[in-house]
Design a protein around this motif. Sequence first.
Motif, PDB file in Angstrom:
ATOM      1  N   PRO A 151      -0.443  57.524  64.600  1.00 54.09           N
ATOM      2  CA  PRO A 151       0.977  57.809  64.887  1.00 54.09           C
ATOM      3  C   PRO A 151       1.811  57.989  63.621  1.00 54.09           C
ATOM      4  CG  PRO A 151       0.191  55.985  66.229  1.00 54.09           C
ATOM      5  CD  PRO A 151      -0.868  56.263  65.224  1.00 54.09           C
ATOM      6  N   LEU A 152       1.577  57.136  62.608  1.00 48.48           N
ATOM      7  CA  LEU A 152       2.361  57.239  61.378  1.00 48.48           C
ATOM      8  C   LEU A 152       2.035  58.510  60.597  1.00 48.48           C
ATOM      9  CD1 LEU A 152       2.377  53.539  60.130  1.00 48.48           C
ATOM     10  CD2 LEU A 152       4.297  54.838  61.036  1.00 48.48           C
ATOM     11  N   SER A 153       0.775  58.952  60.690  1.00 51.29           N
ATOM     12  CA  SER A 153       0.412  60.186  59.994  1.00 51.29           C
ATOM     13  C   SER A 153       1.139  61.376  60.596  1.00 51.29           C
ATOM     14  CB  SER A 153      -1.102  60.411  60.055  1.00 51.29           C
ATOM     15  OG  SER A 153      -1.522  60.659  61.393  1.00 51.29           O
ATOM     16  N   GLN A 154       1.364  61.340  61.895  1.00 50.99           N
ATOM     17  CA  GLN A 154       2.103  62.417  62.562  1.00 50.99           C
ATOM     18  C   GLN A 154       3.591  62.368  62.190  1.00 50.99           C
ATOM     19  OE1 GLN A 154       1.306  62.142  66.747  1.00 50.99           O
ATOM     20  NE2 GLN A 154      -0.902  62.459  66.505  1.00 50.99           N
ATOM     21  N   ILE A 155       4.125  61.161  62.098  1.00 51.74           N
ATOM     22  CA  ILE A 155       5.545  61.008  61.757  1.00 51.74           C
ATOM     23  C   ILE A 155       5.818  61.484  60.336  1.00 51.74           C
ATOM     24  CG2 ILE A 155       7.394  59.328  61.355  1.00 51.74           C
ATOM     25  CD1 ILE A 155       6.164  57.646  63.620  1.00 51.74           C
ATOM     26  N   PHE A 156       4.958  61.077  59.382  1.00 46.34           N
ATOM     27  CA  PHE A 156       5.183  61.422  57.973  1.00 46.34           C
ATOM     28  C   PHE A 156       4.557  62.751  57.579  1.00 46.34           C
ATOM     29  CE2 PHE A 156       5.718  56.773  57.982  1.00 46.34           C
ATOM     30  CZ  PHE A 156       6.947  56.679  57.366  1.00 46.34           C
ATOM     31  N   SER A 170       2.022  60.217  49.694  1.00 44.60           N
ATOM     32  CA  SER A 170       2.276  59.739  51.056  1.00 44.60           C
ATOM     33  C   SER A 170       1.154  58.829  51.531  1.00 44.60           C
ATOM     34  CB  SER A 170       2.437  60.925  52.018  1.00 44.60           C
ATOM     35  OG  SER A 170       1.289  61.756  51.998  1.00 44.60           O
TER      36      SER A 170
END
Length: 207
Positions: A151-156, A170
């Motif tokens: 999920p965080l990889s998609q957000i950032f 990142s």
Amino acid sequence: MNPAVRRTKYLTEAAAAAAIAALLVLLKLLAPFLVFVTMIAAAVPIAIICDFHGMKWGLGTCVAEVLIVNMFGGPEIGLTTAFYAAALGLAMGYGFRHKLSYAKTLNLTALAYIVEMSYKIVFSIYILGIADALSSMIDRLVTFVRWAWQPLSQIFGFDPDPGKTVFTTSGIIMVALIFVPNAYCYAYLNLEIGSDILKRIKAGRRE
């Protein structure tokens, strides 16, 4: 108690603690899944010696534990994972010995985890020559917290593959977001187990 008798008693207890800590570290070699036991319990015997006999005896126990692991497990584990038990054991033991609050002891133990793991990564790559040590460590971390990485990889907006992302800015930020909570998780587990065992030993001594 006679000083000579006291010294012998302390030496015996420290030797036993070093042997137990070393055995818990060496479990990692018997089966990979047993590394979890190493991570949550190997520091406890050292912390108990620190609380009972002081930091000097705790440091001596650490040295003995590292030497034992090096003798039976080799430098690859003796100069990396053995230091994990030593670092967390001393940090947690300092908190026990000086009656620090739970929160302070937890923070100190988590800091010891971060310092030791950073040392382990650098030592593994530049001294032992394990080129993929960083990637394999990240892979294990990500396996433990896989639910957070995607999920965080998609957000950032960075590559969800940790092996590729870790070498970018990142990716380093992402590793930090995972690494710090991971440090507190292991510090908490060590502290809970260590506190409980310490209470039981002290209760047994009073009886």
